[in-house]
Design a protein around this motif. Structure first.
Motif, PDB file in Angstrom:
ATOM      1  N   GLU A   1     -26.752 -12.958  -7.004  1.00 36.03           N
ATOM      2  CA  GLU A   1     -27.354 -12.122  -7.878  1.00 36.03           C
ATOM      3  C   GLU A   1     -28.809 -11.816  -7.653  1.00 36.03           C
ATOM      4  N   PRO A   2     -29.227 -10.450  -7.073  1.00 35.44           N
ATOM      5  CA  PRO A   2     -30.476 -10.208  -6.817  1.00 35.44           C
ATOM      6  C   PRO A   2     -31.385 -10.710  -7.745  1.00 35.44           C
ATOM      7  N   GLY A   3     -32.662 -11.219  -7.502  1.00 36.60           N
ATOM      8  CA  GLY A   3     -33.694 -11.487  -8.050  1.00 36.60           C
ATOM      9  C   GLY A   3     -33.825 -13.073  -8.680  1.00 36.60           C
ATOM     10  N   LEU A   4     -32.817 -13.842  -8.200  1.00 45.25           N
ATOM     11  CA  LEU A   4     -32.934 -15.146  -8.540  1.00 45.25           C
ATOM     12  C   LEU A   4     -33.316 -16.111  -7.513  1.00 45.25           C
ATOM     13  N   PRO A   5     -33.832 -16.973  -7.678  1.00 46.56           N
ATOM     14  CA  PRO A   5     -34.344 -18.136  -6.710  1.00 46.56           C
ATOM     15  C   PRO A   5     -33.541 -18.335  -5.619  1.00 46.56           C
ATOM     16  N   GLU A   6     -34.024 -18.651  -4.602  1.00 46.65           N
ATOM     17  CA  GLU A   6     -32.742 -19.059  -3.336  1.00 46.65           C
ATOM     18  C   GLU A   6     -32.243 -20.459  -3.384  1.00 46.65           C
ATOM     19  N   ARG A   7     -33.277 -21.354  -3.797  1.00 52.19           N
ATOM     20  CA  ARG A   7     -33.303 -22.768  -4.120  1.00 52.19           C
ATOM     21  C   ARG A   7     -33.631 -23.189  -5.099  1.00 52.19           C
ATOM     22  N   VAL A   8     -32.886 -24.215  -5.932  1.00 53.28           N
ATOM     23  CA  VAL A   8     -33.523 -24.925  -7.030  1.00 53.28           C
ATOM     24  C   VAL A   8     -33.308 -26.560  -6.750  1.00 53.28           C
TER      25      VAL A   8
ATOM     26  N   LEU B   1     -43.110 -25.722 -14.196  1.00 52.85           N
ATOM     27  CA  LEU B   1     -42.207 -25.917 -15.396  1.00 52.85           C
ATOM     28  C   LEU B   1     -40.738 -26.283 -15.116  1.00 52.85           C
ATOM     29  N   ALA B   2     -40.240 -27.280 -15.585  1.00 56.54           N
ATOM     30  CA  ALA B   2     -38.638 -27.478 -15.404  1.00 56.54           C
ATOM     31  C   ALA B   2     -38.172 -27.397 -16.729  1.00 56.54           C
ATOM     32  N   MET B   3     -36.897 -26.872 -16.770  1.00 54.27           N
ATOM     33  CA  MET B   3     -36.058 -27.024 -18.162  1.00 54.27           C
ATOM     34  C   MET B   3     -34.915 -27.926 -18.410  1.00 54.27           C
ATOM     35  N   HIS B   4     -35.005 -28.541 -19.490  1.00 51.93           N
ATOM     36  CA  HIS B   4     -33.996 -29.438 -20.010  1.00 51.93           C
ATOM     37  C   HIS B   4     -33.451 -29.144 -20.930  1.00 51.93           C
TER      38      HIS B   4
ATOM     39  N   ALA C   1     -33.473 -18.774 -17.672  1.00 52.67           N
ATOM     40  CA  ALA C   1     -34.669 -19.673 -16.913  1.00 52.67           C
ATOM     41  C   ALA C   1     -34.654 -19.177 -15.364  1.00 52.67           C
ATOM     42  N   LEU C   2     -33.510 -19.186 -14.691  1.00 54.15           N
ATOM     43  CA  LEU C   2     -33.246 -18.847 -13.457  1.00 54.15           C
ATOM     44  C   LEU C   2     -34.014 -17.312 -13.113  1.00 54.15           C
ATOM     45  N   ARG C   3     -33.590 -16.366 -14.093  1.00 54.38           N
ATOM     46  CA  ARG C   3     -34.194 -14.964 -14.041  1.00 54.38           C
ATOM     47  C   ARG C   3     -35.619 -14.931 -14.264  1.00 54.38           C
ATOM     48  N   ALA C   4     -36.215 -15.935 -15.010  1.00 54.88           N
ATOM     49  CA  ALA C   4     -37.761 -16.080 -15.375  1.00 54.88           C
ATOM     50  C   ALA C   4     -38.299 -16.705 -14.108  1.00 54.88           C
ATOM     51  N   GLY C   5     -37.716 -17.472 -13.138  1.00 55.96           N
ATOM     52  CA  GLY C   5     -38.203 -17.947 -11.992  1.00 55.96           C
ATOM     53  C   GLY C   5     -38.267 -19.282 -11.990  1.00 55.96           C
ATOM     54  N   ILE C   6     -37.854 -19.961 -13.112  1.00 51.84           N
ATOM     55  CA  ILE C   6     -37.655 -21.535 -12.880  1.00 51.84           C
ATOM     56  C   ILE C   6     -36.728 -21.799 -11.835  1.00 51.84           C
ATOM     57  N   THR C   7     -37.449 -22.988 -11.199  1.00 48.08           N
ATOM     58  CA  THR C   7     -36.563 -23.610  -9.999  1.00 48.08           C
ATOM     59  C   THR C   7     -36.156 -25.011  -9.946  1.00 48.08           C
ATOM     60  N   THR C   8     -36.766 -25.781 -11.190  1.00 50.71           N
ATOM     61  CA  THR C   8     -36.086 -26.919 -11.385  1.00 50.71           C
ATOM     62  C   THR C   8     -35.621 -27.224 -12.883  1.00 50.71           C
ATOM     63  N   PHE C   9     -34.425 -28.190 -12.672  1.00 50.15           N
ATOM     64  CA  PHE C   9     -33.545 -28.154 -13.827  1.00 50.15           C
ATOM     65  C   PHE C   9     -33.074 -29.451 -14.142  1.00 50.15           C
ATOM     66  N   ASP C  10     -33.413 -30.055 -15.162  1.00 50.76           N
ATOM     67  CA  ASP C  10     -32.790 -31.446 -15.508  1.00 50.76           C
ATOM     68  C   ASP C  10     -31.366 -31.328 -15.946  1.00 50.76           C
ATOM     69  N   ALA C  11     -30.553 -32.227 -15.440  1.00 58.01           N
ATOM     70  CA  ALA C  11     -29.193 -32.476 -15.689  1.00 58.01           C
ATOM     71  C   ALA C  11     -28.742 -33.696 -15.655  1.00 58.01           C
ATOM     72  N   SER C  12     -27.519 -34.141 -16.332  1.00 56.75           N
ATOM     73  CA  SER C  12     -26.767 -35.239 -16.368  1.00 56.75           C
ATOM     74  C   SER C  12     -25.576 -35.417 -15.885  1.00 56.75           C
ATOM     75  N   ALA C  13     -25.285 -36.274 -15.005  1.00 61.04           N
ATOM     76  CA  ALA C  13     -23.889 -36.295 -14.262  1.00 61.04           C
ATOM     77  C   ALA C  13     -22.924 -36.583 -15.538  1.00 61.04           C
ATOM     78  N   GLY C  14     -21.821 -35.857 -15.669  1.00 56.89           N
ATOM     79  CA  GLY C  14     -20.777 -35.733 -16.632  1.00 56.89           C
ATOM     80  C   GLY C  14     -21.073 -35.372 -17.824  1.00 56.89           C
ATOM     81  N   GLY C  15     -22.610 -34.966 -17.983  1.00 56.76           N
ATOM     82  CA  GLY C  15     -22.612 -34.135 -19.383  1.00 56.76           C
ATOM     83  C   GLY C  15     -23.097 -35.365 -20.523  1.00 56.76           C
ATOM     84  N   LEU C  16     -23.264 -36.576 -20.083  1.00 57.35           N
ATOM     85  CA  LEU C  16     -23.818 -37.886 -20.947  1.00 57.35           C
ATOM     86  C   LEU C  16     -25.066 -37.562 -21.271  1.00 57.35           C
ATOM     87  N   GLY C  17     -25.295 -38.049 -22.781  1.00 52.94           N
ATOM     88  CA  GLY C  17     -26.556 -38.222 -22.866  1.00 52.94           C
ATOM     89  C   GLY C  17     -26.943 -37.610 -24.392  1.00 52.94           C
TER      90      GLY C  17
END
Length: 308
Positions: free
Chosen positions: A11-18, A215-218, A233-249
């Motif tokens: 998708e145009p306009g999104l970061p190449e890597r996060v 900034l990162a998003m959680h 957040a990607l469209r706003a330029g954020i390139t760090t995202f917190d996540a939890s394996a398996g969706g736990l937490g």
């Protein structure tokens, strides 16, 4: 299209890597009622690293009375050995920092609140005095050559106060950066945020002179909005995202805070968008399937359920 992977349509306009900041071993396990053996925790960290996750937060040096699940923090970090020194750990205060310093760790995180009520319930501090508590912790960590990340909870909504004004989040966030934090992780702790709120919050930080690169998003998926909010957040330029394996937490101090954004679900979406992330989805799914067996229940992640 490879079996088990989505079709790639950039998708145009999104970061190449996060960067995916994996919080499963700490945030994912902290709410588990049955104590998870330290050997399982160590294997989880090692498997997540082997799957290509660049940052894996290992544990928290919180007092065992408050989070019994993480009472084995020193033992875990000792098992992880030299490689464990680069894994971030949460330190709630100077006592937690002392424990991290004694082990020679390199990365710590602090956990603040954007709202008055949650600061009192989670930290037993006011919104103002929490910052005074963090100041010596951050200063000493930085003086020791550590990197310091700052979590800000309740950035979109609070179960006691309702919707949170972005200006309030920006005020707390800027002051944490001024103390010496290198990055802010903005948490939708109870999962009530929507895409428009995400865009508005990032813009509010920009307007206050804070670059989105700090900034990162959680996100939490309580209302099924985590991936939608990630896309915003990607469209706003954020390139760090917190996540939890398996969706736990979740958060032990906010009952409406259910599971984190599942790392597998995030990886699936990023892969489909052609965004580089460096994670082996098959190895990650295998890890969460193994962990679900250790915990005795299915993984909350939709992608794990689909692929396992």
């Amino acid at each position: 299209m490879t079996p088990g992977l989505p079709m790639v349509v950039p998708e145009p306009g999104l970061p190449e890597r996060v960067t995916i900041y994996e919080v499963g071993p700490r945030d994912g396990l902290q709410n588990e009622q049955a104590l998870v053996p330290v050997a399982v925790k160590a294997e989880l960290v090692q498997r997540l690293v082997a799957a290509g996750l660049p940052v894996v937060e290992a544990t928290s040096f919180v007092h065992p009375r408050w989070v019994p699940q993480l009472a084995d923090a020193e033992e875990l970090m000792t098992i992880l050995g030299e490689a464990g020194r680069r894994h971030p750990v949460l330190v709630p205060n100077e006592r937690g920092l002392d424990r991290a310093l004694a082990l020679g760790l390199q990365h710590v995180a602090i956990f603040g609140s954007a709202t008055e009520t949650f600061a009192q319930k989670n930290l037993n501090r006011t919104l103002e005095t929490q910052l005074a508590m963090f100041e010596p912790t951050v200063r000493r960590a930085r003086d020791a050559g550590m990197d310091v990340r700052a979590y800000v909870s309740m950035c979109f909504g609070d179960p006691w106060e309702g919707p949170v004004d972005p200006r309030q989040v920006v005020d707390v966030g800027r002051r944490l950066l001024d103390l010496g934090a290198s990055q802010l992780s903005l948490g939708d702790t109870i999962g009530v945020g929507t895409a428009g709120q995400v865009t508005a919050l990032v813009q509010a930080f920009r307007d206050a002179g804070v670059d989105e690169g700090r900034l990162a998003m959680h996100f939490h998926d309580t209302y099924g909005q985590a991936l939608t909010n990630t896309h915003a957040a990607l469209r706003a330029g954020i390139t760090t995202f917190d996540a939890s394996a398996g969706g736990l937490g979740g958060c032990p101090y906010a009952k409406s805070a259910t599971g984190n954004l599942a790392t597998e679900d995030l990886v699936w979406m990023l892969t489909g968008l052609g965004i580089e992330h460096g994670v082996d989805l098959g190895a990650l799914v295998a890890t969460s399937t193994w962990l679900a067996g250790e915990l005795g229940r299915p993984s909350p992640s939709a992608v794990v359920r689909a692929l396992a």
